[in-house]
Design a protein around this motif. Structure first.
Motif, short mmCIF file in Angstrom:
data_model
loop_
_atom_site.label_atom_id
_atom_site.label_comp_id
_atom_site.label_asym_id
_atom_site.label_seq_id
_atom_site.Cartn_x
_atom_site.Cartn_y
_atom_site.Cartn_z
N GLU A 67 0.85 -1.18 0.00
CA GLU A 67 0.00 0.00 0.00
C GLU A 67 0.89 1.23 0.00
N VAL A 68 0.77 2.04 -1.03
CA VAL A 68 1.65 3.19 -1.21
C VAL A 68 1.07 4.39 -0.49
N ARG A 69 1.86 4.95 0.44
CA ARG A 69 1.48 6.16 1.17
C ARG A 69 2.65 7.13 1.16
N PRO A 70 2.37 8.45 1.31
CA PRO A 70 3.48 9.43 1.37
C PRO A 70 4.18 9.38 2.72
N GLN A 71 5.47 9.64 2.71
CA GLN A 71 6.25 9.68 3.95
C GLN A 71 6.67 11.09 4.31
N VAL A 72 6.36 12.04 3.44
CA VAL A 72 6.57 13.46 3.75
C VAL A 72 5.33 14.21 3.26
N SER A 73 5.14 15.39 3.78
CA SER A 73 3.99 16.21 3.41
C SER A 73 4.36 17.13 2.26
N GLY A 74 3.33 17.47 1.46
CA GLY A 74 3.59 18.40 0.37
C GLY A 74 2.52 18.31 -0.70
N ILE A 75 2.73 19.06 -1.77
CA ILE A 75 1.82 19.10 -2.91
C ILE A 75 2.34 18.14 -3.98
N VAL A 76 1.45 17.28 -4.47
CA VAL A 76 1.83 16.35 -5.53
C VAL A 76 1.93 17.12 -6.84
N GLN A 77 3.10 17.05 -7.47
CA GLN A 77 3.30 17.74 -8.74
C GLN A 77 2.92 16.87 -9.93
N ARG A 78 3.33 15.60 -9.91
CA ARG A 78 3.10 14.74 -11.07
C ARG A 78 2.83 13.30 -10.62
N LEU A 93 6.72 6.77 -8.75
CA LEU A 93 5.27 6.78 -8.89
C LEU A 93 4.68 8.19 -8.82
N TYR A 94 5.12 9.00 -7.83
CA TYR A 94 4.61 10.35 -7.67
C TYR A 94 5.79 11.27 -7.36
N GLN A 95 5.61 12.54 -7.74
CA GLN A 95 6.61 13.56 -7.41
C GLN A 95 5.95 14.64 -6.56
N ILE A 96 6.42 14.77 -5.30
CA ILE A 96 5.96 15.83 -4.39
C ILE A 96 6.89 17.02 -4.56
N ASP A 97 6.37 18.23 -4.43
CA ASP A 97 7.17 19.45 -4.59
C ASP A 97 8.40 19.39 -3.67
N PRO A 98 9.62 19.34 -4.24
CA PRO A 98 10.83 19.16 -3.41
C PRO A 98 11.44 20.46 -2.90
N ALA A 99 10.91 21.62 -3.29
CA ALA A 99 11.57 22.89 -2.96
C ALA A 99 11.84 23.06 -1.46
N PRO A 100 10.85 22.89 -0.57
CA PRO A 100 11.16 23.09 0.84
C PRO A 100 12.16 22.07 1.38
N TYR A 101 12.18 20.91 0.81
CA TYR A 101 13.10 19.89 1.30
C TYR A 101 14.51 20.09 0.75
N ASN A 102 14.59 20.70 -0.43
CA ASN A 102 15.91 21.10 -0.93
C ASN A 102 16.52 22.17 -0.04
N ALA A 103 15.69 23.12 0.39
CA ALA A 103 16.19 24.19 1.27
C ALA A 103 16.63 23.61 2.61
N ALA A 104 15.86 22.70 3.14
CA ALA A 104 16.24 22.09 4.42
C ALA A 104 17.53 21.30 4.29
N TYR A 105 17.71 20.66 3.15
CA TYR A 105 18.95 19.89 2.94
C TYR A 105 20.14 20.83 2.85
N ASP A 106 19.99 21.92 2.09
CA ASP A 106 21.09 22.87 1.96
C ASP A 106 21.44 23.47 3.32
N SER A 107 20.44 23.77 4.15
CA SER A 107 20.70 24.32 5.48
C SER A 107 21.46 23.32 6.35
N ALA A 108 21.08 22.06 6.25
CA ALA A 108 21.77 21.04 7.04
C ALA A 108 23.20 20.89 6.59
N VAL A 109 23.44 20.97 5.29
CA VAL A 109 24.81 20.88 4.78
C VAL A 109 25.64 22.05 5.30
#
Length: 404
Positions: A67-78, A93-109
């Motif tokens: 059963e496929v469920r999302p593991q992060v919150s966000g808007i489904v793009q495709r 299968l699905y692409q959730i908007d990665p922008a906020p998670y890209n920013a969080a990753y860059d901050s962690a780096v």
């Protein structure tokens, strides 16, 4: 009328009277005054090794279900798959908007880089104080502070690395991937929908269909009976491999054979049944989860047994299975059989029958034990159990003609 004419007529009448007094000759097709023997249909028994099967109800179950469920919150793009298509493990299968998670990753780096930059200074201070404390040039307290500062700097680096890894995982989760390979169901949402981590609603379901399981139901009574027959030696099992065949809902036979995987070690308290699981290849995806099927399970081989047509078997007052056979002298005699089980339209018999026995299957109503009969070999239709080409009722002797 003249005298010679009267004499001629009187002579003819006398001749006719004499002819009428003679008994009539027997007709060419007249039967002798005797009773003919009953004609019965027989089947000759031959010992054979019989494959024992049992037909049981079952349901098709997917090999794997995800059963496929999302593991992060966000808007489904495709949506990245075609509904109802086959996908491989790891397919997107699905692409959730990665922008906020890209920013969080860059901050962690960046936080990690800052923490790593503090380590060299703390390391140098620790090494310098390590030599000076031996010369009593610095206090022991200053040296302890240098040791703590170095440990703290390294800990901050480890914490920052963990934050980077968490941010990377969340970023990866923005692309929802197939956890298993198989066929997808319909999608429950469209692009633009908002999803949340751990939501109860499914995005889609994936089922692995090749191979596939069939869960078969068998009564615990039959299971115990089978084990008893195997232990008694009347049924031989060829290793642990038990072959299984299927009949589909429309009555057609499934072309590929399967094998029994295991038997559950639990009996249902409500139905008194045990579940057996078989596995089948399913390359054409003909079997789908939820289908009702009939499984023909090969239980083993009964060596040296006889198949006696059910139409020939009756019960006596003791409830024993009996048949009528013609002995070598052509007399009917009664036999008591030891029946194991039914096989199609036959009874599987392991005692009471002998090689070459001529069992009466048609016309038993015309003979009694001790009476002679004439037997004719017949063929039994294994599908219906009926005799092919039934015999006519025995002909009775013609009554003798009365003399006149």
């Amino acid at each position: 009328m003249s005298h010679p004419t009267v004499a001629l007529i009187a002579g003819l009448a006398f001749v006719l009277a004499l002819a009428g007094c003679k008994p009539q000759s027997a007709e060419p097709d007249a039967e002798p005054d005797r009773v003919r023997l009953a004609e019965v249909g027989i089947v000759t028994l031959r010992a054979q090794a019989v494959v024992i099967t049992e037909e049981l109800p079952g349901r098709v179950v997917a090999w794997q279900t995800a059963e496929v469920r999302p593991q992060v919150s966000g808007i489904v793009q495709r949506r990245l798959f075609a509904e109802g298509s086959e996908v491989v493990e790891g397919a997107s299968l699905y692409q959730i908007d990665p922008a906020p998670y890209n920013a969080a990753y860059d901050s962690a780096v960046a936080t990690l880089q800052k923490a790593e930059a503090a380590v060299p200074g703390a390391q140098a201070r620790f090494e310098r104080y390590q030599h000076l404390v031996k010369q009593n040039a610095v206090s022991k307290q200053d040296f302890d502070d240098a040791v703590a500062a170095l440990a703290q700097a390294k800990a901050e680096v480890a914490t920052a690395k963990a934050a980077v890894e968490a941010a990377r995982i969340n970023l990866d989760y923005t692309t929802i991937k197939a956890p298993i390979g198989g066929r997808t169901d319909r999608s429950s949402l469209t692009p633009g929908a908002l999803v949340t981590a751990g939501q109860t609603g499914l995005l889609t379901t994936i089922r692995t269909l090749d191979p596939i399981f069939v869960d078969v139901i068998q009564s615990s009574t039959n299971l115990l009976t089978r084990r008893h027959v195997i232990e008694s030696g009347r049924l031989k099992v060829n290793g642990s491999h038990v072959a299984v065949k299927l009949k589909l809902e429309n009555g057609a036979a499934y072309p590929l054979a399967g094998k029994l995987e295991f038997t559950e070690a639990n009996v249902s308290a409500s139905t008194g049944t045990v579940t057996l699981r078989a596995v089948f290849p399913n390359p054409q995806r003909l079997l789908l989860p939820g289908m009702y099927v009939r499984a023909v399970v090969e239980e083993g081989v009964a060596p040296g047994t006889f198949l006696v047509p059910q139409r020939a078997v009756s019960r006596n007052t003791k409830g024993e299975a009996i048949v009528m056979v013609l002995n070598k002298g052509g007399e009917a005699e009664e036999r008591v059989l030891s029946v194991i089980r039914s096989v199609g339209n036959n009874w599987l018999v392991d005692a009471g029958a002998r090689e070459g026995d001529r069992v009466i299957v048609e016309g038993t109503q015309y003979v009694r034990p001790g009476q002679k009969a004439v037997g004719a070999e017949v063929v039994i239709d294994q599908t219906t159990g009926e005799v092919l080409g039934k015999l006519p009722p025995p002909r009775r002797a013609a009554a003798p003609r009365a003399e006149r």
